[in-house]
Enzyme design. Structure first.
Site, mmCIF file in Angstrom:
data_model
loop_
_atom_site.group_PDB
_atom_site.id
_atom_site.type_symbol
_atom_site.label_atom_id
_atom_site.label_comp_id
_atom_site.label_asym_id
_atom_site.label_seq_id
_atom_site.Cartn_x
_atom_site.Cartn_y
_atom_site.Cartn_z
ATOM 1 N N HIS A 21 0.834 -1.208 0.000
ATOM 2 C CA HIS A 21 0.000 0.000 0.000
ATOM 3 C C HIS A 21 0.871 1.262 0.000
ATOM 4 O O HIS A 21 0.727 2.133 -0.868
ATOM 5 C CB HIS A 21 -0.917 -0.017 1.231
ATOM 6 N N GLU A 22 1.769 1.345 0.974
ATOM 7 C CA GLU A 22 2.574 2.570 1.089
ATOM 8 C C GLU A 22 3.519 2.721 -0.100
ATOM 9 O O GLU A 22 3.788 3.838 -0.546
ATOM 10 C CB GLU A 22 3.347 2.596 2.414
ATOM 11 N N HIS A 72 1.755 4.491 -2.799
ATOM 12 C CA HIS A 72 1.798 5.951 -2.607
ATOM 13 C C HIS A 72 3.174 6.501 -3.022
ATOM 14 O O HIS A 72 3.274 7.528 -3.689
ATOM 15 C CB HIS A 72 1.599 6.299 -1.128
ATOM 16 N N GLU A 80 -4.721 7.878 -2.997
ATOM 17 C CA GLU A 80 -5.156 6.595 -2.431
ATOM 18 C C GLU A 80 -5.454 5.584 -3.541
ATOM 19 O O GLU A 80 -5.308 4.385 -3.343
ATOM 20 C CB GLU A 80 -6.380 6.821 -1.533
HETATM 21 CO CO CO Z 1 -3.123 5.272 1.879
#
Ligand code: CO
Length: 509
Positions: free
Chosen positions: A269-270, A273, A299
């Site tokens: 997830h990170e 980003h 996101e």
């Molecule tokens: Co996020």
């Protein structure tokens, strides 16, 4: 004209440097600050916040805008400016206009109160005592309502707050998207619950060494194309991504020794980003255009990697082999099919948003959205929040938390003063599904069900994201970017189709 623009760009450069300084102070606060330094840190952040405010709102910034012809009717300046220059003025002028309406005392007080509130929130959550956090949350809600009043709105005090995170989107549009999404998600969750017996959970037991978990994180980051020459990974209580400089993008994770899978999906997830932040066009770095188009767009990049790719059959098989290499005994009996259906894609209503599945996740967001819009409108008092949380949870998720740590205290965001932020998580899911549908048309091997997810495919996916989304920074608004990439406005149907296909197969609906 060029001279004026150069002056405005120099002003922006100072602001970007100060913003990155705040990011560094914040990153340090979340990763390694000694406990006794928290109060002075709040003052440091508040001081730098004030410096940014002064630079954005100084008289000469205003003069530069009028020389460039930027006003309410022409937010991107006089006609004739090139695309990126017009976008630069549009974004800077939007921020300038909002800041001009905020008194400096309100900005610095907000920074100070929210910095202090984070420690109180952490204490309240660990003791599950809402009363410890409530007085600060009351101040935050009060200051937030003042902010909305100062920034101004025609219909809805939530509009200027949402605009801080999802620029140019109005609450009426958001309300109509959520209004469509909620009944469809609830219906799907009920259909899945009826078949829940079909998919028994599988768990792994053991102590999973942190060092080995860290190696897995680094392997995944390399596999996805993270540039370690301009970034790193550290540990914090809540995983996040922070940009401390144009070439300094940091992610954090947490290692749970009883659960190595949690770190894997946080890292994916990170890193999603971080890849966005590392992928801005070279000409944008150091300027405010080196930012995501919106928080929802940001996101979408993390969720696309985490869910559409990371939780697909093909990609999750690669993840499982990394886990088997690191922890051969513990994962010996886990097959790729078990990992996919019985470990990482189980649907079950739960109290904690960050642990929730793809189907119920957006219902968690709608829950917070329903509560914070009422707080902002003065329809709900902070003291009544825990009870209201329980009622919303029962209504939307069918379950009621027995304590506030699992309820109103579970997320840190309100202590940051991030009211208006939660909806961007749901928007991120919706954008990600819409982008993913287009990605699979262009890169068929990226299809979760049948894709190969060899190194070449992963490189092709990143290349597609770089070209279509990352390199553009915020030169386009989120809505324009979505239209340009997918030939359609944001439509929750893409997300529902994605869920129906994937979970229809897993649960035999
Ligand atoms: Co996020």
């Amino acid at each position: 004209m060029q001279d004026t623009l150069t002056k405005l760009k120099n002003r922006d450069k100072e602001i970007q440097l100060l913003s990155h300084t705040i990011a560094l102070l914040g990153w340090d606060q979340e990763t390694c600050i000694p406990e006794k330094s928290v109060n002075e840190r709040a003052e440091q952040i508040s001081l730098v916040e004030g410096l940014i405010h002064d630079r954005v709102t100084s008289e000469d910034t205003g003069e530069l805008f009028s020389l460039l012809g930027a006003d309410e009717r022409n937010p991107a300046g006089a006609p004739g400016l090139s695309g990126n220059d017009a976008a630069f003025i549009r974004e800077f002028y939007r921020i300038y206009k909002k800041r001009m309406k905020l008194p400096k005392e309100l900005v610095t007080e907000f920074a100070k109160v929210t910095s202090l509130a984070q420690a109180k929130w952490a204490e309240a959550r660990s003791k599950s005592e809402f009363g410890i956090f409530a007085p600060l949350l009351e101040r935050i809600v009060d200051l937030t309502r003042k902010k909305a009043d100062c920034m101004g709105y025609s219909l809805d005090p939530y509009d200027p707050l949402l605009d801080d995170f999802e620029p140019w989107m109005k609450n009426s549009e958001l309300a109509s998207i959520f209004g469509k999404l909620e009944p469809e998600l609830s219906a799907l969750a009920v259909r899945i619950a009826e078949k829940s017996g079909r998919v028994a959970p599988v768990a792994v037991d053991g102590e999973f060494d942190e060092r080995k978990q860290r190696e897995i994180s680094e392997s995944i980051m390399k596999m996805m194309g993270f540039d370690f020459g301009s970034g790193r990974i550290d540990v914090s209580a809540h995983p996040f991504t922070a940009t401390l400089g144009s070439k300094d993008v940091r992610i954090t994770t947490r290692y749970i020794t009883s659960d190595p899978v949690s770190n894997v999906y946080s890292t994916i997830h990170e890193t999603g980003h971080a890849l966005y932040e590392q992928g801005f066009g070279d000409e944008l770095y150091g300027t405010l255009l080196a930012n995501g188009a919106s928080m929802g767009l940001h996101e979408s990049q993390s969720r696309l990697w985490e869910n559409m790719i990371g939780r697909s059959r093909g990609f999750s098989a690669r993840i499982l082999s990394l886990l088997k290499d690191a922890f051969p005994a513990e994962f010996a009996n886990v097959t790729p099919g078990d990992f996919y259906t019985r470990m990482i894609n189980r649907v079950k209503p739960s109290f904690i948003r960050t642990e929730s599945d793809e189907v119920t996740y957006n219902l968690h967001i709608i829950l917070r959205y329903n509560l914070e819009t009422r707080l902002v409108r003065g329809e709900l008092a902070v003291a009544d929040l825990p009870a209201a949380w329980k009622a919303e949870s029962r209504k939307l998720l069918g379950i009621e938390p027995s304590n506030d740590s699992d309820g109103a205290l579970q997320d840190i965001h309100w202590s940051f003063g991030s009211i208006g932020y939660f909806p961007t998580y749901a928007l991120g899911n919706l954008y990600s599904a819409q982008f993913y549908a287009k990605l699979v048309e262009d890169v068929p091997d990226a299809d979760g069900e049948s894709g190969s997810f060899a190194d070449d495919t992963i490189a092709d996916i990143l290349c597609w994201l770089r070209e279509k989304i990352h390199s553009r920074g915020c030169t386009l608004t989120a809505a324009d970017l979505c239209g340009k990439v997918t030939d359609a406005p944001l439509d929750p149907n893409f997300f529902m189709c994605y869920l129906e296909r994937k979970y229809g197969d897993i649960y035999g609906l």
